[in-house]
Design a protein around this motif. Structure first.
Motif, short mmCIF file in Angstrom:
data_model
loop_
_atom_site.label_atom_id
_atom_site.label_comp_id
_atom_site.label_asym_id
_atom_site.label_seq_id
_atom_site.Cartn_x
_atom_site.Cartn_y
_atom_site.Cartn_z
N ALA A 1 101.51 31.71 65.06
CA ALA A 1 102.54 30.70 64.77
C ALA A 1 102.03 29.28 64.96
N GLY A 2 100.71 29.08 64.92
CA GLY A 2 100.16 27.74 65.13
C GLY A 2 100.57 26.73 64.07
N SER A 3 100.95 27.20 62.89
CA SER A 3 101.37 26.29 61.83
C SER A 3 102.85 25.94 61.91
N GLN A 4 103.57 26.52 62.86
CA GLN A 4 105.00 26.26 63.00
C GLN A 4 105.26 25.29 64.15
N ASP A 5 106.54 24.94 64.35
CA ASP A 5 106.87 24.05 65.46
C ASP A 5 106.93 24.84 66.76
N GLU A 6 107.30 24.17 67.85
CA GLU A 6 107.27 24.84 69.15
C GLU A 6 108.29 25.97 69.23
N ASN A 7 109.41 25.86 68.52
CA ASN A 7 110.36 26.97 68.53
C ASN A 7 109.75 28.21 67.89
N GLY A 8 109.00 28.02 66.81
CA GLY A 8 108.32 29.15 66.19
C GLY A 8 107.31 29.79 67.13
N GLU A 9 106.63 28.98 67.92
CA GLU A 9 105.66 29.50 68.88
C GLU A 9 106.36 30.20 70.05
N ARG A 10 107.45 29.61 70.52
CA ARG A 10 108.20 30.24 71.62
C ARG A 10 108.77 31.60 71.20
N ALA A 11 109.16 31.70 69.93
CA ALA A 11 109.72 32.97 69.43
C ALA A 11 108.66 34.07 69.48
N VAL A 12 107.44 33.77 69.08
CA VAL A 12 106.36 34.75 69.13
C VAL A 12 106.05 35.13 70.58
N ALA A 13 105.99 34.15 71.47
CA ALA A 13 105.75 34.44 72.89
C ALA A 13 106.83 35.36 73.45
N GLN A 14 108.08 35.14 73.04
CA GLN A 14 109.16 35.98 73.56
C GLN A 14 109.02 37.41 73.10
N VAL A 15 108.59 37.63 71.86
CA VAL A 15 108.39 38.99 71.37
C VAL A 15 107.31 39.70 72.17
N VAL A 16 106.21 39.00 72.45
CA VAL A 16 105.13 39.61 73.24
C VAL A 16 105.64 40.05 74.61
N LEU A 17 106.39 39.17 75.28
CA LEU A 17 106.88 39.51 76.62
C LEU A 17 107.98 40.57 76.55
N ASN A 18 108.77 40.58 75.49
CA ASN A 18 109.75 41.65 75.31
C ASN A 18 109.05 43.00 75.22
N ARG A 19 107.95 43.05 74.51
CA ARG A 19 107.20 44.29 74.38
C ARG A 19 106.61 44.75 75.71
N VAL A 20 106.16 43.81 76.52
CA VAL A 20 105.58 44.18 77.82
C VAL A 20 106.59 44.95 78.65
N ARG A 21 107.89 44.64 78.49
CA ARG A 21 108.92 45.26 79.32
C ARG A 21 109.62 46.43 78.63
N HIS A 22 109.14 46.81 77.44
CA HIS A 22 109.76 47.92 76.71
C HIS A 22 108.88 49.16 76.83
N PRO A 23 109.47 50.34 77.08
CA PRO A 23 108.66 51.56 77.29
C PRO A 23 107.88 52.01 76.07
N ALA A 24 108.14 51.45 74.89
CA ALA A 24 107.41 51.85 73.69
C ALA A 24 106.05 51.16 73.59
N PHE A 25 105.79 50.17 74.46
CA PHE A 25 104.58 49.37 74.35
C PHE A 25 103.81 49.36 75.68
N PRO A 26 102.55 48.88 75.65
CA PRO A 26 101.77 48.79 76.90
C PRO A 26 102.43 47.86 77.90
N GLY A 27 101.96 47.93 79.15
CA GLY A 27 102.61 47.20 80.24
C GLY A 27 101.94 45.92 80.67
N THR A 28 100.95 45.41 79.90
CA THR A 28 100.33 44.12 80.21
C THR A 28 100.33 43.26 78.96
N VAL A 29 100.19 41.96 79.17
CA VAL A 29 100.22 41.03 78.06
C VAL A 29 99.04 41.26 77.12
#
Length: 370
Positions: free
Chosen positions: A129-157
């Motif tokens: 999301a480097g070509s987007q604004d900070e909201n676009g970047e924050r949205a991608v970061a949130q998805v990564v951290l959501n996955r860390v806490r979901h049992p369908a995905f690995p448990g580290t960033v």
């Protein structure tokens, strides 16, 4: 009446008032016969709805728990033109109902784990999301951290970011397997991505994407898009959560593992796998794969290379590898390097913009003279 609707112990309240219903119904019938008929019909409807919900919700939760978390789908795209993809994506409606914000991420780990997590998260933010604004970047970061806490995905960033980057089935984040990592980040863009990563790991929540675990650019159409719940659009990205119970807040119960694999080792493994997949394998390439800790060659179609990693061996090697912070690898001045990190400037640090006359003068000539 206020006590009858108290929420902390609703079942007890309903039981007590159920015992009084016959007497109350008799009084209402004598005083307001017509109104009581209407109220009775409404009560039947409400009771049926509550009864159905009481039975369907536990049954749905039981089915989800019995089947286990869904497997993350590979990013397989429909072959459509970008303008057609935009139209198709626009036609997929946003999911109805609430879209609650995710809970703040709680990082638990030492300085090394934090440094690795920041590098992996900042890389995902920058390349995705480097070509987007900070909201676009924050949205991608949130998805990564959501996955860390979901049992369908690995448990580290780092494991989430590089998931699938060395598998023939494909990566979860395209920048880890399409050659993007060969591009040197620009300094301003990396600093912004790194700052967004720091804020996200410190607990800052980007509420608009809720508990989204998937996203894609609006000019492509993954086959899985219609099967998930579209819950947000931020910039050029469309975000989705799992349909049903696995997309609700109650599913995000997995604790952060605390330790992070070596980010540099994961990056090199992803680059090696991408390079091998892009060319016909030869003896030299096979030898390179054999030297990767935990790597094993698998059968694959002609022109393709499939690599399987032994998790224990790869983790052991990555944990023992020497880690160097990404900001210290830039071919830039010492001033810039320490300004991007938490280091303190050295006592002999030269001011920005001032050249050293002695270093600039040709050998054998007097300083400042021709």
């Amino acid at each position: 009446m206020a006590k009858a609707l108290t929420l902390p112990r609703p079942l007890k309240g309903l039981t007590v008032h159920a015992e009084r219903l016959p007497r109350l119904a008799a009084r209402l019938w004598r005083a307001y016969p017509r109104e009581t008929v209407g109220l009775g019909v409404l009560s039947v409807i409400v009771a049926a709805a509550l009864g159905g919900a009481a039975h369907s919700m536990p049954e749905a939760a039981a089915r989800d728990a019995a089947s286990g978390p869904p497997a993350p789908p590979p990013l397989v795209l429909r072959q459509v033109a970008p303008d057609q993809a935009v139209a198709i994506n626009y036609g997929i409606p946003l999911a109805g109902g609430p879209n609650p914000a995710a809970k703040p991420f709680k990082f638990v780990g030492g300085a090394t784990a934090r440094s690795r997590a920041l590098e992996c998260l900042a890389s995902a933010i920058y390349y995705e999301a480097g070509s987007q604004d900070e909201n676009g970047e924050r949205a991608v970061a949130q998805v990564v951290l959501n996955r860390v806490r979901h049992p369908a995905f690995p448990g580290t960033v780092c494991d989430v970011v590089y998931q699938g980057s060395t598998r023939p089935t494909g990566c979860q984040f395209t920048f880890t397997c399409d050659g993007s990592l060969y591009r040197q980040p620009d300094l301003a863009g990396w600093r912004r991505a790194y700052r967004v990563a720091q804020q996200a790991l410190a607990g800052l929540v980007f509420a608009p994407v809720g508990n989204a675990t998937h996203y894609h650019a609006n000019y492509v159409v993954p086959y899985w898009a219609p099967t998930l719940a579209k819950n947000a659009v931020v910039g050029d990205h469309i975000f989705y959560r799992w349909a049903g119970g696995w997309g609700r807040p109650a599913a995000f119960t997995k604790r952060y593992a605390g330790g992070e694999p070596n980010a540099t080792a994961l990056r090199h493994a992803a680059l090696a796998a991408e390079a091998l997949a892009a060319a016909e394998p030869d003896e030299q390439a096979v030898e390179v794969v054999r030297q990767l800790p935990g790597a094993e060659l698998q059968d694959a179609a002609p022109g393709r290379v499939a690599i399987r990693f032994n998790i224990e061996a790869a983790r052991k090697a990555s944990d023992e590898a020497v880690h160097e912070e990404y900001v210290k690898k830039f071919a830039a001045s010492d001033n810039l390097k320490w300004s991007l990190s938490n280091d303190v400037a050295a006592s002999d640090e030269k001011p920005l913009g001032r050249a050293d006359p002695a270093a600039a003068a040709p050998a054998g000539s007097a300083t400042g003279q021709r």
